[in-house]
Design an enzyme around this catalytic site. Structure first.
Site, PDB file in Angstrom:
ATOM      1  N   THR A 263      15.299   9.349  10.088  1.00  0.00           N
ATOM      2  CA  THR A 263      15.641   7.930   9.959  1.00  0.00           C
ATOM      3  C   THR A 263      17.158   7.802  10.022  1.00  0.00           C
ATOM      4  OG1 THR A 263      13.675   7.382   8.702  1.00  0.00           O
ATOM      5  CG2 THR A 263      15.511   5.875   8.461  1.00  0.00           C
ATOM      6  N   PHE A 265      20.538   5.408   9.445  1.00  0.00           N
ATOM      7  CA  PHE A 265      21.011   4.342   8.570  1.00  0.00           C
ATOM      8  C   PHE A 265      22.372   3.843   9.048  1.00  0.00           C
ATOM      9  CE2 PHE A 265      18.193   7.007   6.202  1.00  0.00           C
ATOM     10  CZ  PHE A 265      17.497   6.152   5.353  1.00  0.00           C
TER      11      PHE A 265
END
Ligand SMILES: C=C(O[C@@H]1C=C(C(=O)O)C=C[C@H]1O)C(=O)O
Length: 367
Positions: A263, A265
């Site tokens: 992921t 960010f």
């Protein structure tokens, strides 16, 4: 082997040397910290900001280049991120908002990017992260933008459109999901409570191992873990850190369908409180644009990038919600607007777009 085994004299001698070196290292780190404090005094006089991501990226890049080993190059960045975090905290506290509660991957991303010497500000959702960072209650906000498995985090991208905040950095995490429960077994499990993204990332495993167990979407994985800690009929899906945070057993380890699940960010801040980072030499520029729906519009948009040899590393589209089949395009370019080809390409691109917003320009992830 047990700890009571007699210790070889060579080992004791080596440990003695390590102890002596650690003391030298500590003295050197304190000298470094004093220098950072002196830098902090100058910044205070000048009224300039403390956190300089491009400088921190250059420090890490420079050390990686001269690293003679045996320490691995990948070890250099996390060590120096912590050293710089501790030094920075002597200049001023860094208040960082992220999607909480404690134990979320967003918290891990915030700690990975800024180091542990920060003031943690867990928020209920991405909207609140944007809100507290805009109001000035937090200096920086960290929000997920993209998952290698599930694609973009739509709420974050939509909030980028209207926010006054800009992106000052990025960081990405290997996401390992675990099934967590207050008892160490899968028996009698009634529901798995997790963020919809985590339920989707573990779809295959849940279908194979728990086909008849309800999947219950909740606001965050940490909230799922919290619920699991209060009710043995429930399980959560979250990190190993969340397991220890909530006193839960890991009853299924690394259950995400993609073993390379990452992921990404974005780190945000407000232009009134922070200048845009200068050029570090390894930079990325993020923008969002739209063009009216006419033949060749998309082609015209890409021409300036091709003409000036600027690489595009990301291209996402989101419906503009105008009901006209119009889209916003989220584009990442390699380089900084101070690099002449990028600056010129951006100026030309602006002239062919109906909507044009630079979301930020920042050093690439140093992980
Ligand atoms: C010491 C400074 O302040 C901060 C701390 C840094 C460090 O510890 O090396 C680097 C950049 C800044 O984020 C500086 O600007 O040089």
């Amino acid at each position: 082997m047990t700890d009571t085994a007699p210790t070889a004299p060579e080992l004791l001698a080596l440990r003695h040397q390590i102890d002596a070196l650690d003391r030298d290292l500590l003295a050197l780190l304190n000298r470094r910290a004093s220098l950072a404090q002196a830098v902090g005094e100058i910044k205070k006089k000048e009224g300039s900001v403390v956190f300089r991501p491009e400088r921190e990226a250059q420090v890490i890049d420079g050390l990686k280049q001269v690293n003679a080993g045996p320490l691995r190059s990948e070890s250099v960045a996390p060590i120096w991120r912590e050293i710089m975090s501790a030094c920075r905290s002597l200049e001023t506290p860094t208040r960082v908002a992220y999607m909480g509660p404690a134990g979320t991957f967003s918290e891990e991303a915030a700690l990975g990017y800024f180091g542990a010497s920060i003031v943690r500000m867990p928020c209920a959702n991405a909207d609140e992260v944007f809100h507290v960072t805009t109001s000035g209650a937090a200096d920086f906000g960290v929000v997920p933008v993209e998952n290698s498995n599930e694609g973009v985090v739509t709420r974050s991208l939509d909030l980028f459109l209207t926010t006054p905040l800009f992106i000052i950095g990025e960081t990405s995490l290997m996401v390992r999901q675990n099934l967590l429960r207050s008892i160490d077994s899968l028996e009698g499990l009634e529901a798995v409570c997790a963020h919809p993204q985590a339920l989707a990332q573990c779809h295959g495993w849940l279908s194979n191992h728990l086909p008849h167990v309800e999947r219950r979407p909740v606001s965050s994985n940490a909230e799922g873990a919290r619920l699991a800690s209060t009710n043995p009929a429930l399980a959560g899906i979250a990190s190993e850190r969340a397991a220890s945070e909530y006193g839960l057993h890991v009853v299924g380890r690394a259950i995400q369908d993609d073993p390379h699940n990452r992921t990404r960010f974005a780190v945000l801040t407000h232009p009134d409180r922070h200048p845009r980072p200068g050029r570090s030499g390894h930079d990325c520029t993020s923008l969002v644009v739209s063009v009216v729906n006419r033949p060749g519009a998309m082609h015209d948009m890409l021409v300036p990038l091709k003409r000036h040899g600027v690489s595009m590393t990301r291209f996402e589209s989101r419906p503009a919600r105008s009901g006209q089949w119009e889209y916003y395009f989220y584009i990442d370019l390699q380089g900084h607007p101070e690099d002449p080809p990028v600056g010129t390409a951006l100026a030309e691109l602006r002239t062919v777009c109906d909507f044009f917003k630079v979301l930020g320009t920042y050093p690439l992830d140093t992980h």
